[in-house]
Design an enzyme around this catalytic site. Structure first.
Site, PDB file in Angstrom:
ATOM      1  N   GLU A  51       0.864  -1.169   0.000  1.00  0.00           N
ATOM      2  CA  GLU A  51       0.000   0.000   0.000  1.00  0.00           C
ATOM      3  C   GLU A  51       0.905   1.225   0.000  1.00  0.00           C
ATOM      4  OE1 GLU A  51      -2.835   0.056   3.286  1.00  0.00           O
ATOM      5  OE2 GLU A  51      -3.244   2.160   2.874  1.00  0.00           O
ATOM      6  N   ASP A  62      -4.773  10.318   9.879  1.00  0.00           N
ATOM      7  CA  ASP A  62      -3.494   9.757  10.285  1.00  0.00           C
ATOM      8  C   ASP A  62      -2.965  10.312  11.599  1.00  0.00           C
ATOM      9  OD1 ASP A  62      -2.976   9.608   6.896  1.00  0.00           O
ATOM     10  OD2 ASP A  62      -2.641   7.857   8.164  1.00  0.00           O
ATOM     11  N   TYR A 176     -11.445  -2.827   3.835  1.00  0.00           N
ATOM     12  CA  TYR A 176     -10.440  -2.464   4.836  1.00  0.00           C
ATOM     13  C   TYR A 176     -11.162  -2.217   6.142  1.00  0.00           C
ATOM     14  CZ  TYR A 176      -6.151  -0.031   6.494  1.00  0.00           C
ATOM     15  OH  TYR A 176      -5.032   0.357   7.174  1.00  0.00           O
TER      16      TYR A 176
END
Lengths: 269, 386
Positions: A51, A62, A176
Site C-alpha cells: 500500500e 493519520d 479495509y
C-alpha cells in the site's frame, strides 16, 4: 467490478484464500522519492500487497507517525506525478499488487477520470480514498469501472450492517476494516473493537477483509488472522523505521525487510 | 444535503454515524418550541441580543453616497458574532447528552466563544489551536484558560487553523460518543454548514426587522467579511430571496498577486477538505496552501460551501480587500464613529465605503460589524503610526 486484484495478478504471491495476506504501507516520497522504489522492493520480498500513500498536506485520518511522514515527503518536493513514476518503476520488478492510498482532494483536482486513468496506466492495482464515503463516490466508481481499477473502501467499528453490505458491494479488491476508533499509529495491543468488527464483517462481506490501524508486531498479525481476518495491514510501524533511519535512509532498506519478514511469522501458525 | 455540487460529507467512514446522529438531533430540536425558547433566552439575557442596527451618520457623510448602517455584532457578549453559534451548538450537544466540547480556533475568538458556552452549560471544553497561533494570540489563550477550557497546541502540518481542524477531527473520531465537535463557521461536513448558518441567521432576521422599522425598506446592499463565512451567511441568508445585493469580502492580505492572502473564492479553485467540497487555496496537486491575512479570523484556505454556491449562482458577489485597506478602514471607523472594529470586520467596512460611494443618497448599505477590535490592538499598534 471488472478486474479482481486477486485473479488479475500473477503466481508470484500466495493467493487468497489459502493464506492470508500481509499488506504493508509506506508514504511515498518519505524522506525523498529517490528512496521509495528501494523501500517498496524491501517490502515486496515478504509482503503480499503493497500500500503506497500519496503525501497530502492535511492527512486527517493519520496519527503523528504518518503525519510526519507526509510532512517529510512534501518538504522533499514529492509530487503526485513522482508517485505514479515510482509505481511504474516498481512494476518493472514485480507484479505484486500495489494499492494507492490517498485523500480525495488530489484525486478531485486532477479530475477523477484523469487520476484513475493515470494510476492504472502506471501500474496501480487498486485505490483507497480515505475521506470518500460511498455516498460521494459515484464519479470515482464510474472511473474505476471504466479503467479496470480495483477499489478498497473502509469500514469502522461503528459501521452498521446495512452500510457494511454497501461497502462490501463497492469494494472490488477487499474491505479495509479499521480496527479502532482513532487514527493510524502503532498500538501495543489490538483493541476489542477489532475482533468484534471482524466477526460482524465476516458475516456480511463477500470480499476478503483486511484489518489495519495499530498493527505493529507478528503477535498482532497472528491474533487477527486467528480471529478471521483475510489480511492484515501494517503501516506506522514500518514508517517509524524510515523515520528512525532519517540520518542514513539507505539503512532503512535492510531494516524494513527484516521487520516485514518478522511480521510474516504471524501468518504461519 | 448539498448546495448544488458543494458541501457533502467527505469524511472517513467512522464519522458517518456521528454526523447522522448530529443531523437527526438537529432536525428534531431546531423547530422544538422548548429548545427555541431556551436558546432565545440565552441569546437575549446572557449574550445581549438583539444587537442594534446603527445608522453611521458621520461615516455616511464622509463617504457622500448611500446611507451606511452597521449591524452591531461587536456589542454581543465576547465581542463577536461567534457566540450565536457556540450557544446554539452547546445547547444542542447538552440535549444530545454529550459532556465534552471540542473546537478548533485560529485567532482564538471561536475558541473563547466555545469556552464561554462550555462554562455556561457545564461542559468540559478543549480547544485545538495551531502552535503558530498560540504564540501570536497569547491574550486569547489566557482568556480560554480563565474560562475553564484547555488549549491544546497543534504541532502538525503548518501549525495553523487548518491543522487545528484536522486535529479536532482526529480527536472526534475517537471520542464522538461523549463529545460534540463545535465547528466555528459554516464549514465542515453536513450538517455543520446548514446548522451554523441557521444559528447565525438571527443576525439577518433582526437586521431585516430593524431596517424596516428605521427606513421602511429592505437594504439595497449588504456587506460582510468572509473567512469561513459564518457572519456573512448569518446576515445574508434571510435576504437570499429578496432583491438585495449581497457582497462578501475576503482577505487579499498583501495582495492577491503576492500569493500572501486568504481569498479562497476570489483566487482558489474547487477541492475537497475538512469534509466538504468547496473552494480552496491549493497547488496543482491539491496540496492545501498556507494563507495570510492581518486578520487572523480570515486566515482560512477554504470557505463555506453555501458561499461557493452563492458565488456560482451569482446570488452573491465576492471581492477582496488588502491588509492595508482594512487597516485604513479600522482607523477610519474608530475616528469617525468612535467604534473600533475587529480587523476582520474592517475588511467589510473598507469595501462598504467603496460601494456606498458609488450609490445614491437614498439607498442603504448594511455592514455586518462582526466583532470589536480590542483583541487586535497589539497587532495594530505595530502597524499603524498614530
Amino acid at each position: 467490478m471488472t478486474t479482481n486484484m486477486i485473479e488479475g495478478q500473477s503466481k508470484s504471491y500466495q493467493s487468497y484464500p489459502e493464506t492470508p495476506w500481509l499488506v504493508t504501507f509506506i508514504t511515498a516520497g518519505d524522506p525523498d522519492v529517490k528512496y521509495t522504489l528501494d523501500y517498496m522492493l524491501a517490502l515486496e520480498k515478504y509482503s503480499d500487497v503493497i500500500e503506497l500513500g500519496i503525501p497530502f498536506s492535511d492527512p486527517m485520518a493519520d496519527g503523528p507517525t504518518i503525519q510526519k511522514a507526509n510532512v517529510r515527503a512534501l518538504k522533499a518536493g514529492t509530487k503526485v506525478r513522482d508517485v505514479f513514476n515510482v509505481v511504474r518503476e516498481f512494476r518493472e520488478h514485480s507484479e505484486k499488487p500495489v494499492v494507492l492510498m490517498t485523500y480525495y482532494n488530489p484525486v478531485y483536482v486532477r479530475g477523477v477520470d484523469n487520476f484513475v486513468k493515470e494510476a492504472k496506466e502506471n501500474g496501480v492495482s487498486a485505490m483507497i480514498v480515505v475521506d470518500l464515503p460511498v455516498e460521494e463516490s459515484d464519479p470515482y466508481l464510474k472511473a474505476c469501472e471504466k479503467y479496470g481499477m480495483d477499489t478498497v473502501f473502509l469500514a469502522a467499528p461503528n459501521t452498521p450492517e446495512n452500510r457494511l453490505r454497501v461497502i462490501d458491494e463497492v469494494s472490488s479488491a477487499f474491505v479495509y476494516l479499521v480496527s479502532l476508533y482513532g487514527t493510524t499509529g502503532a498500538r501495543d495491543k489490538i483493541p476489542e473493537t477489532a475482533f468484534r468488527l471482524i466477526e460482524r464483517a465476516k458475516k456480511v462481506c463477500t470480499k476478503p477483509v483486511c484489518v489495519g490501524f495499530g498493527v505493529s508486531k507478528d503477535e498482532h498479525v497472528r491474533e487477527l488472522v486467528r480471529a478471521g481476518a483475510d489480511g492484515v495491514v501494517v503501516g506506522s510501524a514500518i514508517v517509524r523505521i524510515i523515520e528512525e533511519s532519517a540520518d542514513e535512509p539507505e539503512l532503512a532498506v535492510g531494516r524494513i525487510e527484516e521487520f516485514v519478514k518478522s511480521l510474516r511469522n504471524g501468518l504461519v501458525d | 444535503m448539498k448546495f448544488g455540487e458543494f458541501g457533502g460529507q467527505f469524511v472517513p467512514e467512522v464519522l458517518i454515524p456521528p454526523l447522522k446522529e448530529l443531523e437527526e438531533a438537529y432536525e428534531r430540536l431546531k423547530d422544538d418550541k422548548e429548545f427555541k425558547r431556551e436558546l432565545d433566552y440565552y441569546l437575549k439575557v446572557y449574550a445581549g441580543r438583539p444587537t442594534p442596527l446603527y445608522f453611521a451618520r458621520n461615516l455616511t457623510e464622509h463617504v457622500g453616497g448611500a446611507k451606511i448602517y452597521l449591524k452591531r455584532e461587536d456589542l454581543l457578549h465576547s465581542g463577536a458574532h461567534k457566540i450565536n453559534n457556540t450557544i446554539g451548538q452547546a445547547l444542542l450537544a447538552k440535549k444530545m447528552g454529550k459532556t465534552r466540547l471540542i473546537a478548533e480556533t485560529g485567532a482564538g475568538q471561536h475558541g473563547v466563544a466555545t469556552a464561554i458556552a462550555g462554562a455556561l452549560f457545564g461542559m468540559k471544553t478543549e480547544v485545538y489551536m495551531g502552535s503558530e497561533d498560540v504564540e501570536r494570540q497569547k491574550p486569547n489563550v489566557f482568556r480560554m484558560k480563565l474560562l475553564g477550557a484547555e488549549v491544546i497546541p497543534v504541532h502538525s502540518g503548518s501549525r495553523t487553523l487548518k491543522d487545528a481542524i484536522n486535529e479536532a477531527l482526529r480527536d472526534w473520531v475517537a471520542t464522538f460518543e461523549t463529545t460534540h465537535y463545535l465547528i466555528g463557521s459554516v464549514v465542515g461536513p453536513h450538517p455543520y454548514p446548514v446548522m451554523v448558518r441557521d444559528f447565525q441567521s438571527v443576525i439577518g432576521k433582526e437586521t431585516k426587522r430593524q431596517l424596516l422599522e428605521a427606513e421602511g425598506t429592505l437594504p439595497d446592499c449588504i456587506v460582510a467579511c468572509v473567512g469561513g463565512g459564518s457572519n456573512a451567511m448569518g446576515i445574508f441568508y434571510p435576504f437570499s430571496r429578496d432583491k438585495v445585493r449581497l457582497i462578501g469580502v475576503e482577505a487579499a492580505g498583501r495582495g492577491i498577486e503576492t500569493g500572501k492572502h486568504s481569498a479562497s473564492l476570489c483566487a482558489g479553485k474547487k477541492g475537497v477538505l475538512h469534509g466538504m467540497l468547496s473552494y480552496f487555496l491549493q497547488d496543482e496537486d491539491g496540496q492545501i496552501a498556507t494563507t495570510h491575512s492581518v486578520a487572523a479570523g480570515l486566515d482560512y484556505p477554504g470557505v463555506g460551501p453555501e458561499h461557493a454556491w452563492m458565488k456560482e449562482t451569482g446570488r452573491a458577489e465576492y471581492v477582496a480587500v488588502t491588509d492595508e485597506e482594512a487597516l485604513n478602514a479600522f482607523a477610519l471607523l474608530s475616528k469617525l464613529e468612535g467604534i473600533i472594529p475587529a480587523l476582520e470586520s474592517a475588511h467589510a467596512v473598507a469595501y462598504a465605503v467603496k460601494v456606498a460611494g458609488e450609490m445614491e443618497k437614498d439607498e442603504v448599505v448594511v455592514v455586518n460589524l462582526s466583532g470589536r477590535g480590542d483583541k487586535d490592538l497589539e497587532i495594530v499598534m505595530k502597524l499603524l503610526k498614530l
